[in-house]
Scaffold this active site. Structure first.
Site, PDB file in Angstrom:
ATOM      1  N   GLY A  30      -1.345  -0.462   1.549  1.00 29.32           N
ATOM      2  CA  GLY A  30      -1.162   0.933   1.175  1.00 29.32           C
ATOM      3  C   GLY A  30       0.166   1.238   0.522  1.00 29.32           C
ATOM      4  O   GLY A  30       0.340   2.298  -0.094  1.00 29.32           O
ATOM      5  N   PHE A  31       1.136   0.327   0.628  1.00 31.79           N
ATOM      6  CA  PHE A  31       2.469   0.603   0.098  1.00 31.79           C
ATOM      7  C   PHE A  31       2.446   0.756  -1.415  1.00 31.79           C
ATOM      8  O   PHE A  31       3.116   1.628  -1.991  1.00 31.79           O
ATOM      9  CB  PHE A  31       3.433  -0.522   0.486  1.00 31.79           C
ATOM     10  CG  PHE A  31       4.839  -0.056   0.739  1.00 31.79           C
ATOM     11  CD1 PHE A  31       5.452  -0.233   1.967  1.00 31.79           C
ATOM     12  CD2 PHE A  31       5.575   0.571  -0.261  1.00 31.79           C
ATOM     13  CE1 PHE A  31       6.749   0.197   2.201  1.00 31.79           C
ATOM     14  CE2 PHE A  31       6.871   1.007  -0.041  1.00 31.79           C
ATOM     15  CZ  PHE A  31       7.462   0.827   1.198  1.00 31.79           C
ATOM     16  N   LEU A  41      -3.405  -3.941  -2.116  1.00 32.33           N
ATOM     17  CA  LEU A  41      -2.548  -2.777  -2.351  1.00 32.33           C
ATOM     18  C   LEU A  41      -1.345  -2.772  -1.415  1.00 32.33           C
ATOM     19  O   LEU A  41      -0.731  -1.720  -1.179  1.00 32.33           O
ATOM     20  CB  LEU A  41      -3.354  -1.485  -2.184  1.00 32.33           C
ATOM     21  CG  LEU A  41      -4.532  -1.332  -3.153  1.00 32.33           C
ATOM     22  CD1 LEU A  41      -5.305  -0.061  -2.864  1.00 32.33           C
ATOM     23  CD2 LEU A  41      -4.054  -1.351  -4.591  1.00 32.33           C
ATOM     24  N   TYR A  86     -12.084  -6.833  14.638  1.00 34.46           N
ATOM     25  CA  TYR A  86     -11.770  -5.446  14.291  1.00 34.46           C
ATOM     26  C   TYR A  86     -12.426  -4.508  15.296  1.00 34.46           C
ATOM     27  O   TYR A  86     -13.642  -4.352  15.325  1.00 34.46           O
ATOM     28  CB  TYR A  86     -12.261  -5.104  12.883  1.00 34.46           C
ATOM     29  CG  TYR A  86     -11.718  -5.987  11.788  1.00 34.46           C
ATOM     30  CD1 TYR A  86     -10.526  -6.699  11.937  1.00 34.46           C
ATOM     31  CD2 TYR A  86     -12.404  -6.120  10.576  1.00 34.46           C
ATOM     32  CE1 TYR A  86     -10.036  -7.507  10.925  1.00 34.46           C
ATOM     33  CE2 TYR A  86     -11.913  -6.923   9.554  1.00 34.46           C
ATOM     34  CZ  TYR A  86     -10.742  -7.626   9.738  1.00 34.46           C
ATOM     35  OH  TYR A  86     -10.266  -8.435   8.727  1.00 34.46           O
TER      36      TYR A  86
END
Length: 330
Positions: free
Chosen positions: A210-211, A207, A54
């Site tokens: 984000g959807f 999640l 990341y």
């Protein structure tokens, strides 16, 4: 804060995925990201998840700065095994998998330095190296445990048989996989294998990236550097069809008196007390919303309704690009 067990490791019932604080989901504010980590610790959400990929590397550094002086409050998880080559022509070609024993140790040493700590609570192999026997990789990881640099071992996105082989070398504490209402792949056998071995399950993207929060209306909302622009589920007709699924979540959440995000997280939490989701966020308000999902109680009828609304493979589009999909379930 409620707690759950990942194998022999006691953790907060909801963790915090830190990836988006540094990359992949558009721009971020470091001060707000650090404040979000601090707020998580204040609320008892102590399982923090990062990885060397990341950034690369910058997310571990950010987490390290955020937990300085509070290390004893944190169950710190990080991952290794995906190597990025910035000289390659496109993002997926920049990635390869390395699970060789010598790389295991060097990656751990580098992560410890970036995180500003002398031990990692939970160290994951991020993806399985098809060219290195899992026994060799996990054997090297086990040496880190014996040296006191790592306390627990994990695997991410592995096949059931790989998990069994790894667990025979050294106990695996947790398996990290994508699991949500629209990604139920672990139900194909990985979840059962985890339970047979006493391995906890750590769902990432609970999640739906984000959807499932109901906050997305169009792909045009994504920043240029948001990887969802290139994700099959977020493109063209797939986006529109998946948006209809979110309306089901929104309607059911309204009946339960919670947000769509809380309903989606409550469903994941209801799949078993050996499951600890790590929803990612870079903002305090969403962190607080996510943790409050622990207060949403789903009864048998709620769960049956959600199963009907979200049968297996209901989402339109693959969860990764074709190249990235090849790195899964090895």
């Amino acid at each position: 804060m409620q707690h759950r067990m990942l194998g022999s490791l006691r953790v907060s019932a909801v963790g915090l995925g830190c990836m988006g604080m540094s990359e992949f989901y558009g721009s971020a504010d470091e001060a707000e990201s650090v404040a979000t980590i601090h707020r998580a610790l204040d609320l008892g959400c102590t399982l923090l998840d990062t990885a060397d990929i990341y950034g690369p590397y910058t997310n571990e550094e950010l987490v390290g700065r955020a937990i300085a002086g509070r290390r004893s409050e944190v169950t710190l998880a990080t991952k290794f095994g995906i190597v990025r080559d910035p000289s390659a022509p496109d993002d997926m070609k920049r990635r390869r998998i390395n699970g060789r024993p010598d790389y295991v140790r060097s990656s751990c040493e580098a992560s410890l330095k970036r995180l500003g700590t002398d031990y990692i609570d939970l160290y994951y192999l991020h993806r399985v190296d098809a060219d290195t026997p899992i026994e060799d990789t996990v054997g090297a990881m086990a040496e880190l445990v014996r040296d006191g640099k790592v306390r627990h071992l994990g695997l991410s996105e592995m096949a059931s048989e790989t998990l069994r082989r790894a667990h025979a070398v050294h106990p695996i504490t947790a398996a990290q996989v994508e699991y949500s209402l629209w990604t139920r792949d672990p139900e194909d056998g990985v979840l059962a294998t985890c339970r047979a071995l006493g391995v906890g399950l750590v769902p990432y993207s609970p999640l739906g990236r984000g959807f499932l929060t109901g906050a997305l209306a169009s792909p045009a909302e994504f920043d240029d550097n948001d990887f969802r622009r290139h994700s099959p589920r977020f493109q063209g007709d797939n986006f529109d069809r998946n948006l209809a699924l979110v309306e089901r979540v929104r309607a059911m959440a309204a009946r339960k008196g919670c947000t769509p995000a809380q309903l989606a997280l409550a469903w994941v939490l209801a799949q078993g007390h050996d499951i600890v989701p790590i929803p990612g966020t870079k903002r305090r308000k969403y962190l607080e919303e996510n943790i409050s999902a622990l207060d949403v109680k789903l009864d048998a009828r709620d769960l049956a309704d959600l199963d009907t609304a979200f049968p297996r493979d209901v989402a339109s589009g693959a969860r990764y690009t074709a190249d990235a999909m090849q790195m899964l379930r090895r």
